[in-house]
Design a protein around this motif. Structure first.
Motif, PDB file in Angstrom:
ATOM      1  N   THR A  80      -3.128  20.008  73.333  1.00 10.76           N
ATOM      2  CA  THR A  80      -3.275  18.540  73.036  1.00 10.76           C
ATOM      3  C   THR A  80      -3.984  18.244  71.902  1.00 10.76           C
ATOM      4  OG1 THR A  80      -3.528  16.435  73.959  1.00 10.76           O
ATOM      5  CG2 THR A  80      -4.979  18.098  74.681  1.00 10.76           C
ATOM      6  N   LYS A 187      -5.991  18.551  77.998  1.00  9.17           N
ATOM      7  CA  LYS A 187      -4.644  18.126  78.438  1.00  9.17           C
ATOM      8  C   LYS A 187      -4.581  16.765  79.372  1.00  9.17           C
ATOM      9  CE  LYS A 187       0.066  19.557  78.895  1.00  9.17           C
ATOM     10  NZ  LYS A 187       0.934  20.680  78.771  1.00  9.17           N
ATOM     11  N   LYS A 191      -3.540  10.451  79.949  1.00  7.74           N
ATOM     12  CA  LYS A 191      -2.583  10.312  80.758  1.00  7.74           C
ATOM     13  C   LYS A 191      -1.170  10.043  80.206  1.00  7.74           C
ATOM     14  CE  LYS A 191      -5.441   8.713  84.613  1.00  7.74           C
ATOM     15  NZ  LYS A 191      -5.633   7.528  85.681  1.00  7.74           N
ATOM     16  N   LYS A 192      -0.184  10.314  81.023  1.00  2.00           N
ATOM     17  CA  LYS A 192       1.096  10.105  80.185  1.00  2.00           C
ATOM     18  C   LYS A 192       1.303   8.782  79.700  1.00  2.00           C
ATOM     19  CE  LYS A 192       3.336  13.903  82.373  1.00  2.00           C
ATOM     20  NZ  LYS A 192       4.927  14.508  83.431  1.00  2.00           N
ATOM     21  N   ASN A 193       0.639   7.664  80.690  1.00  3.04           N
ATOM     22  CA  ASN A 193       0.721   6.142  80.251  1.00  3.04           C
ATOM     23  C   ASN A 193      -0.098   5.955  79.019  1.00  3.04           C
ATOM     24  OD1 ASN A 193      -1.466   6.311  81.571  1.00  3.04           O
ATOM     25  ND2 ASN A 193      -0.981   4.826  83.110  1.00  3.04           N
TER      26      ASN A 193
END
Length: 240
Positions: A80, A187, A191-193
């Motif tokens: 990331t 990573k 978070k994904k949001n």
């Protein structure tokens, strides 16, 4: 809401340090062609970023294996964008190798230019390798190391993928050691949001450098495979 406020703080913080870096480059360039001062400002920025959230933890293993007087080709596993600031815990002045598209990113691209990071066009493999070696040798001659993601792209599953030859070719031609570094936890920081994980843990492990004699003696493919195996083993160990 807390993540949004921290993003706003980071924008202001990065803007301030970008101005400082630009001034440092202008006034210090005649006696600091390796851009060490610009790099040190980025290290302060990164430490501020990681320090303020009270429950973030960063563990650095193997720092004593680094000789600060030497220059290296630093090879790092890639998951990331957080891998980039995390490497600044390594006590070396280094330039990143990055694809051309990143240099076009507003704000972030200007930072790369200030740092003197190496821009390559991955769509033109032969030209990219030539530029990597040419610019990499220039920075090494100025006292800086070169950091590269040997996989060439982010891992989708967290495992270390196949390596590309660029960094290993540079180490051979420049006559420097290879410094493998593995990371976990980068990573999960965002978070994904896009909210921050406020209890995140990052581990950075420095492996023993590959000596110049070993770099020179091995074929590039063999060298890539040897370093990758060492990094895979180290990654498995720090995950236990």
């Amino acid at each position: 809401m807390l993540s949004a406020l921290y993003y706003l703080f980071l924008v202001l913080l990065c803007t301030f340090f970008m101005i400082l870096s630009a001034l440092a480059l202008i006034f210090c360039y005649p006696f600091d062609r390796g851009r060490r001062i610009v790099h040190e400002l980025s290290r302060i920025l990164v430490r501020t970023f990681f320090f303020i959230p009270p429950f973030w933890r960063q563990t650095i293993i193997g720092r004593e294996l680094i000789d600060r007087k030497k220059r290296y080709v630093i090879v790092v596993n890639h998951n990331t964008v957080i891998d980039i600031p995390a490497l600044y815990y390594i006590p070396l002045n280094f330039r990143w190798v990055s694809k051309r598209e990143v240099f076009k990113t507003p704000f972030f691209g200007q930072y790369l230019v200030l740092h003197g990071d190496i821009c390559i066009d991955r769509g033109r493999a032969a030209e990219a390798l030539e530029q990597l070696v040419r610019d990499g040798k220039m920075w090494i001659s100025r006292g800086a190391s070169v950091a590269i993601f040997p996989e060439g792209t982010r891992s989708k599953d967290g495992e270390i993928g196949r390596f590309k030859a660029g960094g290993f070719t540079l180490a051979k031609e420049a006559g420097v050691e290879i410094l493998p570094v593995v990371m976990t936890g980068t990573k999960t920081l965002i978070k994904k949001n896009l909210a921050f994980n406020w209890g995140n843990r990052i581990t950075v492990r420095v492996l023993p450098p590959v000596p110049v004699s070993e770099v020179a003696a091995m074929e590039t493919h063999e060298l890539m495979q040897t370093v990758r195996e060492r990094m895979c083993d180290a990654l498995a160990e720090i995950r236990k």
